[in-house]
Design an enzyme around this catalytic site. Structure first.
Site, PDB file in Angstrom:
ATOM      1  N   GLY A   9       0.852  -1.185  -0.020  1.00 59.72           N
ATOM      2  CA  GLY A   9      -0.012  -0.148  -0.055  1.00 59.72           C
ATOM      3  C   GLY A   9       0.878   1.341   0.133  1.00 59.72           C
ATOM      4  N   ASN A  10       2.188   0.976   0.537  1.00 58.28           N
ATOM      5  CA  ASN A  10       3.011   2.455   0.458  1.00 58.28           C
ATOM      6  C   ASN A  10       3.231   2.669  -0.728  1.00 58.28           C
ATOM      7  OD1 ASN A  10       4.482  -0.289   0.779  1.00 58.28           O
ATOM      8  ND2 ASN A  10       6.220   1.096   0.256  1.00 58.28           N
ATOM      9  N   LYS A 122      -7.624  -7.767   9.976  1.00 63.08           N
ATOM     10  CA  LYS A 122      -6.727  -6.896   9.062  1.00 63.08           C
ATOM     11  C   LYS A 122      -6.893  -5.707   9.077  1.00 63.08           C
ATOM     12  CE  LYS A 122      -4.874  -6.602   4.861  1.00 63.08           C
ATOM     13  NZ  LYS A 122      -3.646  -6.899   4.449  1.00 63.08           N
ATOM     14  N   LYS A 206      -3.970  -8.877   0.197  1.00 63.42           N
ATOM     15  CA  LYS A 206      -3.536  -8.769  -0.929  1.00 63.42           C
ATOM     16  C   LYS A 206      -2.405  -9.673  -1.466  1.00 63.42           C
ATOM     17  CE  LYS A 206       0.255  -5.172  -0.713  1.00 63.42           C
ATOM     18  NZ  LYS A 206       0.692  -5.942   0.641  1.00 63.42           N
ATOM     19  N   LYS A 264       3.147 -11.521   3.986  1.00 66.03           N
ATOM     20  CA  LYS A 264       4.141 -11.658   2.863  1.00 66.03           C
ATOM     21  C   LYS A 264       4.849 -12.710   2.946  1.00 66.03           C
ATOM     22  CE  LYS A 264       4.405  -6.631   2.278  1.00 66.03           C
ATOM     23  NZ  LYS A 264       3.317  -6.271   3.183  1.00 66.03           N
TER      24      LYS A 264
END
Length: 311
Positions: A9-10, A122, A206, A264
């Site tokens: 998102g960054n 989340k 994601k 991740k």
């Protein structure tokens, strides 16, 4: 190679930045410089985060006196997919004249009996000091949790089963299209008793959604790109160290923060374990070096890259 990239998102909105459209568009334009180079060498599929954006829209929706009830999270996910997808599609079209680029509003199938619906985990939206977060939670009925030194809203995050539009995406990739899809993990949907799709109040991770899609598309490499150069062993301790090349078995023996690096690592491990191919975690601007093995944390079945036989 066929490569799928999961952008953190960054890449769209960095922590501490105002959520203004021009700020986010500038960030996307910067990210596209790297993505365009990848697209020049590989078949490319791009996914992206939407946590800050979906959280902001949820807050605005909850505070809107003209609404009888706030927009549900599946709808907010669709809105942010369209917005960020548009920015990325246009920037890539400008950077790749003559190349076809398409943003696809994507649904992610989950199961209605996933225990995650009972345990919100989340993070979405912006960060708050504890007092403000607890005030918002009381006002809007949110669940909030600690995220590093701050507090954020948490929502259910069921496991992705399949990207509904997988066959269409596969066809587009084979035709040479750069596809932007599964933004924010995709719009969470379930099948009802008659087999019809319907949205649910949740946000799919994601990275896990990208891993599921990468497997289905038979990708050769899965890159989770963020703002850290490598995964750290012993993060936050006096003995922390970077991990350059590793295996799913080695990573699973370590512990990682559930709200940030944990998903991740899990997504990378699942992809490698299922396909026998390569996954990596690293910085966006080092993506090309990650693919040649000189940057990032490279995860393969035998810890080697390029892949070589152990026989």
């Amino acid at each position: 190679m066929r490569v799928i990239v999961a952008l953190g998102g960054n890449a769209v909105l960095r922590r501490g930045q105002p959520p203004d459209a021009d700020v986010q568009i500038a960030n996307v334009s910067a990210a596209v410089k790297t993505l365009a180079r990848l697209a020049g060498e590989h078949e490319l599929v791009i996914t992206h985060g939407n946590g800050p954006q979906v959280g902001l829209l949820a807050l605005e929706s909850a505070a809107d006196p003209n609404l009888t009830r706030p927009y549900p999270f599946d709808t907010l996910g669709a809105q942010t997919q369209g917005m960020i997808g548009y920015w990325m599609q246009q920037a890539l079209q400008n950077a790749l004249p003559g190349r076809q680029v398409l943003a696809v509003v994507t649904q992610t199938l989950v199961t209605a009996v996933d225990p995650a619906f009972e345990r919100p985990s989340k993070f979405v939206g912006q960060v708050y000091e504890r007092e403000e977060a607890e005030k918002l939670a009381a006002e809007y009925g949110w669940t909030v949790e600690k995220d590093g030194p701050y507090w954020r809203r948490v929502v259910p995050s069921p496991a992705p089963r399949r990207i509904v539009e997988t066959r269409l995406i596969h066809k587009l990739v084979r035709e040479g299209v750069v596809v932007i899809c599964a933004g924010g993990g995709g719009i969470p949907v379930v099948r009802d008793e008659r087999g019809r799709l319907t949205g649910v109040e949740a946000v799919v991770d994601k990275d896990l959604a990208a891993s599921v899609l990468a497997e289905a598309l038979e990708c050769d490499a899965f890159l989770s790109l963020t703002d850290v150069p490598r995964v750290l062993r012993g993060y936050g301790t006096a003995h922390q160290s970077e991990i350059a090349h590793t295996t799913p078995h080695e990573l699973r023996a370590l512990e990682f923060p559930a709200g940030s690096m944990g998903p991740k690592v899990e997504a990378a491990c699942r992809f490698v374990e299922t396909t026998g191919d390569m996954a990596a975690i690293g910085k966006l601007d080092e993506a090309e070096r990650i693919l040649d093995g000189s940057a990032g944390t490279i995860v393969t079945p035998n810890g080697r890259w390029p892949l070589t036989s152990t026989l």
